[in-house]
Design a protein around this motif. Structure first.
Motif, PDB file in Angstrom:
ATOM      1  N   THR A   1     -19.288  35.470 -56.639  1.00  0.00           N
ATOM      2  CA  THR A   1     -19.992  36.036 -57.795  1.00  0.00           C
ATOM      3  C   THR A   1     -19.123  37.094 -58.449  1.00  0.00           C
ATOM      4  OG1 THR A   1     -21.077  37.806 -56.524  1.00  0.00           O
ATOM      5  CG2 THR A   1     -22.230  35.689 -56.659  1.00  0.00           C
ATOM      6  N   ASP A   2     -19.431  37.397 -59.709  1.00  0.00           N
ATOM      7  CA  ASP A   2     -18.590  38.353 -60.430  1.00  0.00           C
ATOM      8  C   ASP A   2     -18.744  39.779 -59.935  1.00  0.00           C
ATOM      9  OD1 ASP A   2     -21.164  38.670 -61.426  1.00  0.00           O
ATOM     10  OD2 ASP A   2     -20.577  38.605 -63.544  1.00  0.00           O
ATOM     11  N   THR A   3     -19.929  40.131 -59.424  1.00  0.00           N
ATOM     12  CA  THR A   3     -20.166  41.491 -58.933  1.00  0.00           C
ATOM     13  C   THR A   3     -19.821  41.654 -57.460  1.00  0.00           C
ATOM     14  OG1 THR A   3     -22.457  40.990 -58.389  1.00  0.00           O
ATOM     15  CG2 THR A   3     -22.031  41.866 -60.608  1.00  0.00           C
ATOM     16  N   LEU A   4     -19.461  40.561 -56.815  1.00  0.00           N
ATOM     17  CA  LEU A   4     -19.158  40.508 -55.377  1.00  0.00           C
ATOM     18  C   LEU A   4     -20.397  40.671 -54.517  1.00  0.00           C
ATOM     19  CD1 LEU A   4     -15.788  42.516 -55.130  1.00  0.00           C
ATOM     20  CD2 LEU A   4     -16.207  40.184 -55.933  1.00  0.00           C
ATOM     21  N   ASP A   5     -21.587  40.582 -55.134  1.00  0.00           N
ATOM     22  CA  ASP A   5     -22.822  40.549 -54.347  1.00  0.00           C
ATOM     23  C   ASP A   5     -23.768  39.506 -54.929  1.00  0.00           C
ATOM     24  OD1 ASP A   5     -24.348  41.689 -56.447  1.00  0.00           O
ATOM     25  OD2 ASP A   5     -23.997  43.715 -55.724  1.00  0.00           O
TER      26      ASP A   5
ATOM     27  N   LEU B   1      -8.939  46.635 -52.744  1.00  0.00           N
ATOM     28  CA  LEU B   1      -9.165  46.608 -54.186  1.00  0.00           C
ATOM     29  C   LEU B   1     -10.651  46.780 -54.454  1.00  0.00           C
ATOM     30  CD1 LEU B   1      -8.003  46.118 -57.048  1.00  0.00           C
ATOM     31  CD2 LEU B   1      -8.523  43.679 -56.705  1.00  0.00           C
ATOM     32  N   PRO B   2     -11.062  47.879 -55.105  1.00  0.00           N
ATOM     33  CA  PRO B   2     -12.491  48.088 -55.384  1.00  0.00           C
ATOM     34  C   PRO B   2     -13.033  47.019 -56.331  1.00  0.00           C
ATOM     35  CG  PRO B   2     -11.243  50.128 -55.649  1.00  0.00           C
ATOM     36  CD  PRO B   2     -10.238  49.017 -55.545  1.00  0.00           C
ATOM     37  N   PRO B   3     -14.351  46.796 -56.318  1.00  0.00           N
ATOM     38  CA  PRO B   3     -14.945  45.828 -57.244  1.00  0.00           C
ATOM     39  C   PRO B   3     -14.819  46.292 -58.693  1.00  0.00           C
ATOM     40  CG  PRO B   3     -16.481  46.433 -55.476  1.00  0.00           C
ATOM     41  CD  PRO B   3     -15.349  47.402 -55.434  1.00  0.00           C
ATOM     42  N   ALA B   4     -14.668  45.327 -59.601  1.00  0.00           N
ATOM     43  CA  ALA B   4     -14.670  45.671 -61.025  1.00  0.00           C
ATOM     44  C   ALA B   4     -16.007  46.288 -61.416  1.00  0.00           C
ATOM     45  CB  ALA B   4     -14.388  44.427 -61.860  1.00  0.00           C
ATOM     46  N   TYR B   5     -17.083  45.791 -60.812  1.00  0.00           N
ATOM     47  CA  TYR B   5     -18.410  46.350 -61.057  1.00  0.00           C
ATOM     48  C   TYR B   5     -18.633  47.494 -60.072  1.00  0.00           C
ATOM     49  CZ  TYR B   5     -19.619  42.440 -64.123  1.00  0.00           C
ATOM     50  OH  TYR B   5     -19.658  41.540 -65.160  1.00  0.00           O
ATOM     51  N   SER B   6     -18.025  48.627 -60.379  1.00  0.00           N
ATOM     52  CA  SER B   6     -18.158  49.817 -59.541  1.00  0.00           C
ATOM     53  C   SER B   6     -18.263  51.027 -60.447  1.00  0.00           C
ATOM     54  CB  SER B   6     -16.966  49.960 -58.596  1.00  0.00           C
ATOM     55  OG  SER B   6     -15.789  50.253 -59.323  1.00  0.00           O
ATOM     56  N   ALA B   7     -18.594  52.170 -59.844  1.00  0.00           N
ATOM     57  CA  ALA B   7     -18.757  53.406 -60.622  1.00  0.00           C
ATOM     58  C   ALA B   7     -17.442  54.148 -60.822  1.00  0.00           C
ATOM     59  CB  ALA B   7     -19.775  54.313 -59.943  1.00  0.00           C
ATOM     60  N   LEU B   8     -16.343  53.583 -60.338  1.00  0.00           N
ATOM     61  CA  LEU B   8     -15.055  54.217 -60.565  1.00  0.00           C
ATOM     62  C   LEU B   8     -14.748  54.235 -62.058  1.00  0.00           C
ATOM     63  CD1 LEU B   8     -12.990  52.557 -57.702  1.00  0.00           C
ATOM     64  CD2 LEU B   8     -14.044  54.828 -57.710  1.00  0.00           C
TER      65      LEU B   8
END
Length: 309
Positions: free
Chosen positions: A87-91, A125-132
């Protein structure tokens, strides 16, 4: 003035452990807790996604400035990784990017070997969908807008990762694990990387945070049932910190943020809880958290006494 001080006295400082339910944000859980405790100022120990449940350590009143000592603590999670789905969000809440049936030959031995490769300090590598943030903008905001998000890998540490169960779910394989890791570790990224390593793809299906530092779910309460008596003892948050009780001129100096002479018994480099002498509960007597520097106790965080403006 009397009314103001009375209201502030209700907002006694302290730590609480919340068990955040699935389906609400961490901020929503904090808002519910604040309403239950009838306080205005509070903060929590690190965001859990709505998908996730489990432990949030909350600090209220002036103690919110002590959250710095909790934010960097190790975490323990129980997670279910669904192999065969990307999935795109990794969840599991994200848009499906691909799926495949997991071979029946893929079993515990291969999964164990894959998990073992993540032990120790790794670049993640952090998820693209993250609060960073990327150039001051949250990565998830950019991703939702369809923009390409480039995040830098960063070092995290996985201290232990245990395989708890393998469950066949239609064409998928659910891998249930417990992970003890450093602060800043993304379990969604771990799920993605395990799926790539196994050649199946994977996404995070469920997540529950079981501990933050020395605080565990055993002491956690539902936000909607929280009461002031659920306050955690200082020893739950600072299990290894010695305490140093003071009075008189020393107390005045400490309240004003001055360094103190360090008793030899405390000269081991640990954090020290400085308390006012007295018979009141510890949370009413806490002056602050100090650090040992040579023969001095240096204030790291000082909290005002209850009722102070």
């Amino acid at each position: 003035m009397i009314k103001t001080l009375a209201k502030q006295a209700m907002e006694a400082g302290g730590f609480y452990a919340l068990d955040k339910p699935v389906g609400i944000t961490s901020q929503r859980a904090l808002t519910i807790a604040k309403r239950q405790l009838k306080i205005k100022k509070a903060g929590h120990s690190g965001t859990l996604d709505p998908l996730a449940s489990g432990l949030l350590v909350v600090a209220v009143g002036s103690w919110s400035r002590l959250l710095a000592f909790v934010l960097g603590a190790d975490k323990v999670y129980r997670a279910t990784v669904r192999c065969g789905l990307r999935t795109d969000t990794l969840d599991i809440t994200g848009a499906v990017e691909g799926f495949q049936a997991v071979p029946s030959a893929l079993g515990a031995e291969a999964v164990q070997a894959g998990l073992a490769s993540f032990l120790g300090t790794i670049d993640q590598l952090p998820p693209a969908y993250s609060a960073l943030k990327v150039n001051g903008v949250r990565a998830y905001a950019l991703a939702r807008a369809g923009e390409e998000v480039t995040l830098a890998q960063r070092a995290v540490t996985v201290y232990a990762i245990d395989l708890l169960d393998l469950v066949r779910s239609g064409p998928f394989l659910d891998v249930v694990i417990r992970v003890h890791c450093s602060s800043g570790t993304y379990i969604r990224s771990l799920a993605r990387d395990l799926g790539e390593l196994l050649g199946t793809g994977a996404t995070l299906h469920a997540l529950r945070r079981e501990s933050i530092g020395s605080v565990t779910l055993a002491s956690a309460k539902d936000p909607a049932s929280l009461v002031s008596d659920d306050r955690l003892p200082l020893s739950a948050v600072f299990p290894d910190a010695p305490s140093y009780a003071i009075e008189g001129e020393l107390l005045t100096q400490a309240r004003n943020g001055h360094a103190l002479a360090c008793p030899r018994a405390l000269g081991d480099g640990k954090e020290v809880l400085v308390l006012a002498q007295g018979d009141e509960p510890e949370y009413q007597r806490l002056v602050g958290v100090y650090g040992v520097q040579g023969d001095k106790l240096v204030p790291l965080r000082v909290v005002p006494p209850e009722g102070a403006r």
